[in-house]
Design a protein around this motif. Structure first.
Motif, PDB file in Angstrom:
ATOM      1  N   THR A  16       0.857  -1.179   0.000  1.00 42.74           N
ATOM      2  CA  THR A  16       0.000   0.000   0.000  1.00 42.74           C
ATOM      3  C   THR A  16       0.896   1.232   0.000  1.00 42.74           C
ATOM      4  OG1 THR A  16      -1.721  -1.164   1.234  1.00 42.74           O
ATOM      5  CG2 THR A  16      -1.799   1.235   1.254  1.00 42.74           C
ATOM      6  N   THR A  17       0.589   2.170  -0.895  1.00 50.20           N
ATOM      7  CA  THR A  17       1.358   3.414  -0.977  1.00 50.20           C
ATOM      8  C   THR A  17       0.402   4.593  -1.034  1.00 50.20           C
ATOM      9  OG1 THR A  17       1.429   3.738  -3.374  1.00 50.20           O
ATOM     10  CG2 THR A  17       3.008   2.176  -2.447  1.00 50.20           C
ATOM     11  N   THR A  18       0.966   5.775  -0.950  1.00 54.41           N
ATOM     12  CA  THR A  18       0.162   6.987  -1.087  1.00 54.41           C
ATOM     13  C   THR A  18      -0.182   7.270  -2.547  1.00 54.41           C
ATOM     14  OG1 THR A  18       2.195   8.291  -1.157  1.00 54.41           O
ATOM     15  CG2 THR A  18       1.129   8.037   0.988  1.00 54.41           C
ATOM     16  N   LEU A  19       0.340   6.457  -3.478  1.00 55.35           N
ATOM     17  CA  LEU A  19       0.092   6.678  -4.903  1.00 55.35           C
ATOM     18  C   LEU A  19      -1.229   6.114  -5.391  1.00 55.35           C
ATOM     19  CD1 LEU A  19       3.609   5.837  -6.398  1.00 55.35           C
ATOM     20  CD2 LEU A  19       2.572   8.096  -6.112  1.00 55.35           C
ATOM     21  N   SER A  20      -1.841   5.215  -4.619  1.00 53.52           N
ATOM     22  CA  SER A  20      -3.007   4.521  -5.147  1.00 53.52           C
ATOM     23  C   SER A  20      -3.972   4.128  -4.044  1.00 53.52           C
ATOM     24  CB  SER A  20      -2.555   3.264  -5.896  1.00 53.52           C
ATOM     25  OG  SER A  20      -3.653   2.561  -6.401  1.00 53.52           O
ATOM     26  N   ASN A  21      -5.240   4.053  -4.411  1.00 53.17           N
ATOM     27  CA  ASN A  21      -6.256   3.537  -3.498  1.00 53.17           C
ATOM     28  C   ASN A  21      -6.247   2.015  -3.483  1.00 53.17           C
ATOM     29  OD1 ASN A  21      -7.104   6.174  -3.008  1.00 53.17           O
ATOM     30  ND2 ASN A  21      -8.498   6.134  -4.740  1.00 53.17           N
ATOM     31  N   SER A  22      -5.601   1.407  -4.470  1.00 58.51           N
ATOM     32  CA  SER A  22      -5.512  -0.049  -4.576  1.00 58.51           C
ATOM     33  C   SER A  22      -4.107  -0.507  -4.220  1.00 58.51           C
ATOM     34  CB  SER A  22      -5.826  -0.500  -6.004  1.00 58.51           C
ATOM     35  OG  SER A  22      -7.110  -0.091  -6.380  1.00 58.51           O
ATOM     36  N   ALA A  23      -4.020  -1.720  -3.719  1.00 55.89           N
ATOM     37  CA  ALA A  23      -2.709  -2.269  -3.361  1.00 55.89           C
ATOM     38  C   ALA A  23      -1.907  -2.610  -4.609  1.00 55.89           C
ATOM     39  CB  ALA A  23      -2.892  -3.514  -2.503  1.00 55.89           C
ATOM     40  N   PHE A  24      -0.607  -2.430  -4.523  1.00 59.15           N
ATOM     41  CA  PHE A  24       0.305  -2.876  -5.570  1.00 59.15           C
ATOM     42  C   PHE A  24       0.539  -4.372  -5.364  1.00 59.15           C
ATOM     43  CE2 PHE A  24       0.604   1.442  -6.277  1.00 59.15           C
ATOM     44  CZ  PHE A  24       1.576   1.815  -7.183  1.00 59.15           C
ATOM     45  N   THR A  25       0.646  -5.127  -6.447  1.00 63.24           N
ATOM     46  CA  THR A  25       0.791  -6.578  -6.345  1.00 63.24           C
ATOM     47  C   THR A  25       2.230  -7.005  -6.610  1.00 63.24           C
ATOM     48  OG1 THR A  25       0.130  -6.849  -8.657  1.00 63.24           O
ATOM     49  CG2 THR A  25      -1.602  -7.023  -6.990  1.00 63.24           C
ATOM     50  N   LEU A  26       2.598  -8.108  -5.998  1.00 66.59           N
ATOM     51  CA  LEU A  26       3.943  -8.651  -6.160  1.00 66.59           C
ATOM     52  C   LEU A  26       4.120  -9.141  -7.590  1.00 66.59           C
ATOM     53  CD1 LEU A  26       6.622  -9.494  -4.795  1.00 66.59           C
ATOM     54  CD2 LEU A  26       5.531 -11.681  -4.272  1.00 66.59           C
ATOM     55  N   ALA A  27       5.169  -8.659  -8.245  1.00 68.71           N
ATOM     56  CA  ALA A  27       5.435  -9.037  -9.632  1.00 68.71           C
ATOM     57  C   ALA A  27       6.525 -10.088  -9.730  1.00 68.71           C
ATOM     58  CB  ALA A  27       5.830  -7.810 -10.450  1.00 68.71           C
ATOM     59  N   GLY A  28       7.306 -10.268  -8.667  1.00 66.95           N
ATOM     60  CA  GLY A  28       8.309 -11.312  -8.728  1.00 66.95           C
ATOM     61  C   GLY A  28       9.609 -10.985  -8.041  1.00 66.95           C
ATOM     62  N   SER A  29      10.606 -11.784  -8.396  1.00 68.06           N
ATOM     63  CA  SER A  29      11.980 -11.712  -7.916  1.00 68.06           C
ATOM     64  C   SER A  29      12.219 -12.449  -6.611  1.00 68.06           C
ATOM     65  CB  SER A  29      12.468 -10.273  -7.806  1.00 68.06           C
ATOM     66  OG  SER A  29      12.662  -9.757  -9.087  1.00 68.06           O
ATOM     67  N   LEU A  30      11.518 -13.546  -6.402  1.00 66.35           N
ATOM     68  CA  LEU A  30      11.860 -14.390  -5.267  1.00 66.35           C
ATOM     69  C   LEU A  30      13.241 -14.985  -5.516  1.00 66.35           C
ATOM     70  CD1 LEU A  30       8.457 -16.177  -4.619  1.00 66.35           C
ATOM     71  CD2 LEU A  30       9.416 -14.203  -3.440  1.00 66.35           C
ATOM     72  N   SER A  31      13.904 -15.384  -4.467  1.00 67.41           N
ATOM     73  CA  SER A  31      15.273 -15.914  -4.494  1.00 67.41           C
ATOM     74  C   SER A  31      16.302 -14.830  -4.786  1.00 67.41           C
ATOM     75  CB  SER A  31      15.411 -17.080  -5.477  1.00 67.41           C
ATOM     76  OG  SER A  31      14.559 -18.135  -5.083  1.00 67.41           O
ATOM     77  N   THR A  32      15.927 -13.577  -4.535  1.00 65.25           N
ATOM     78  CA  THR A  32      16.854 -12.444  -4.544  1.00 65.25           C
ATOM     79  C   THR A  32      16.530 -11.616  -3.305  1.00 65.25           C
ATOM     80  OG1 THR A  32      15.492 -10.806  -5.694  1.00 65.25           O
ATOM     81  CG2 THR A  32      16.709 -12.356  -7.074  1.00 65.25           C
ATOM     82  N   ASN A  33      17.229 -10.522  -3.121  1.00 59.82           N
ATOM     83  CA  ASN A  33      16.904  -9.659  -1.986  1.00 59.82           C
ATOM     84  C   ASN A  33      16.056  -8.456  -2.403  1.00 59.82           C
ATOM     85  OD1 ASN A  33      19.087  -8.332  -3.281  1.00 59.82           O
ATOM     86  ND2 ASN A  33      19.516  -7.214  -1.388  1.00 59.82           N
ATOM     87  N   VAL A  34      15.492  -8.503  -3.617  1.00 62.35           N
ATOM     88  CA  VAL A  34      14.639  -7.419  -4.112  1.00 62.35           C
ATOM     89  C   VAL A  34      13.290  -7.992  -4.537  1.00 62.35           C
ATOM     90  CG1 VAL A  34      14.388  -5.581  -5.828  1.00 62.35           C
ATOM     91  CG2 VAL A  34      16.660  -6.156  -4.950  1.00 62.35           C
ATOM     92  N   LEU A  35      12.212  -7.385  -4.040  1.00 65.30           N
ATOM     93  CA  LEU A  35      10.865  -7.755  -4.469  1.00 65.30           C
ATOM     94  C   LEU A  35      10.285  -6.599  -5.272  1.00 65.30           C
ATOM     95  CD1 LEU A  35       9.297  -9.370  -1.274  1.00 65.30           C
ATOM     96  CD2 LEU A  35      10.331 -10.518  -3.239  1.00 65.30           C
ATOM     97  N   TYR A  36       9.683  -6.922  -6.424  1.00 63.23           N
ATOM     98  CA  TYR A  36       9.083  -5.914  -7.294  1.00 63.23           C
ATOM     99  C   TYR A  36       7.566  -5.959  -7.182  1.00 63.23           C
ATOM    100  CZ  TYR A  36      13.666  -5.550  -9.412  1.00 63.23           C
ATOM    101  OH  TYR A  36      15.008  -5.355  -9.616  1.00 63.23           O
ATOM    102  N   PHE A  37       6.968  -4.776  -7.027  1.00 63.94           N
ATOM    103  CA  PHE A  37       5.521  -4.640  -6.953  1.00 63.94           C
ATOM    104  C   PHE A  37       5.066  -3.717  -8.074  1.00 63.94           C
ATOM    105  CE2 PHE A  37       6.891  -5.880  -2.805  1.00 63.94           C
ATOM    106  CZ  PHE A  37       5.871  -6.680  -2.308  1.00 63.94           C
TER     107      PHE A  37
END
Length: 97
Positions: free
Chosen positions: A46-67
C-alpha cells in the motif's frame, strides 16, 4: 553453526525513474531487503500513490521484491520506506524459515 532466526528486514525502496506520478501512470516499486527472500505469499504493498494495493510481480530468491500498480487519485511523489505499508509482511520468509 548458529540458526538464522530472523526474517528478511526491509532496507529501503530502490529509486524510481520518475520522482512524481500522475493518475493512470503504471509504476514498479522495488523493495530491497537485507537477505534473500524465498517466499512472499499474498504480500501486497500500500502506498500513497493509489487507493488499490500494488501486487507482487516477482523476484523471489533475490533480496529485491518488485511490486506493480497504477496510480489512482491525485498521484504523488515517489514512495519511500517511510510512506509504504507492506501488507502480510509476516509472509516474507528467507531460505532458512
Amino acid at each position: 553453526m548458529p540458526k538464522d532466526t530472523k526474517e528478511p528486514t526491509l532496507l529501503g525502496v530502490a529509486p524510481v525513474a520518475n520522482s512524481t506520478f500522475n493518475d493512470g501512470d503504471k509504476v514498479v516499486i522495488a523493495l530491497v531487503f537485507d537477505e534473500i527472500v524465498n517466499s512472499a505469499n499474498n504480500v501486497t504493498l500500500t502506498t500513497t500513490l493509489s487507493n488499490s494495493a500494488f501486487t507482487l510481480a516477482g523476484s523471489l530468491s533475490t533480496n529485491v521484491l518488485y511490486f506493480v500498480g497504477t496510480v489512482s487519485g491525485y498521484g504523488g511523489t515517489a514512495p519511500t520506506k517511510d510512506n509504504i505499508l507492506i501488507n502480510s509482511s509476516e509472509n516474507i520468509k528467507d531460505m532458512c524459515n
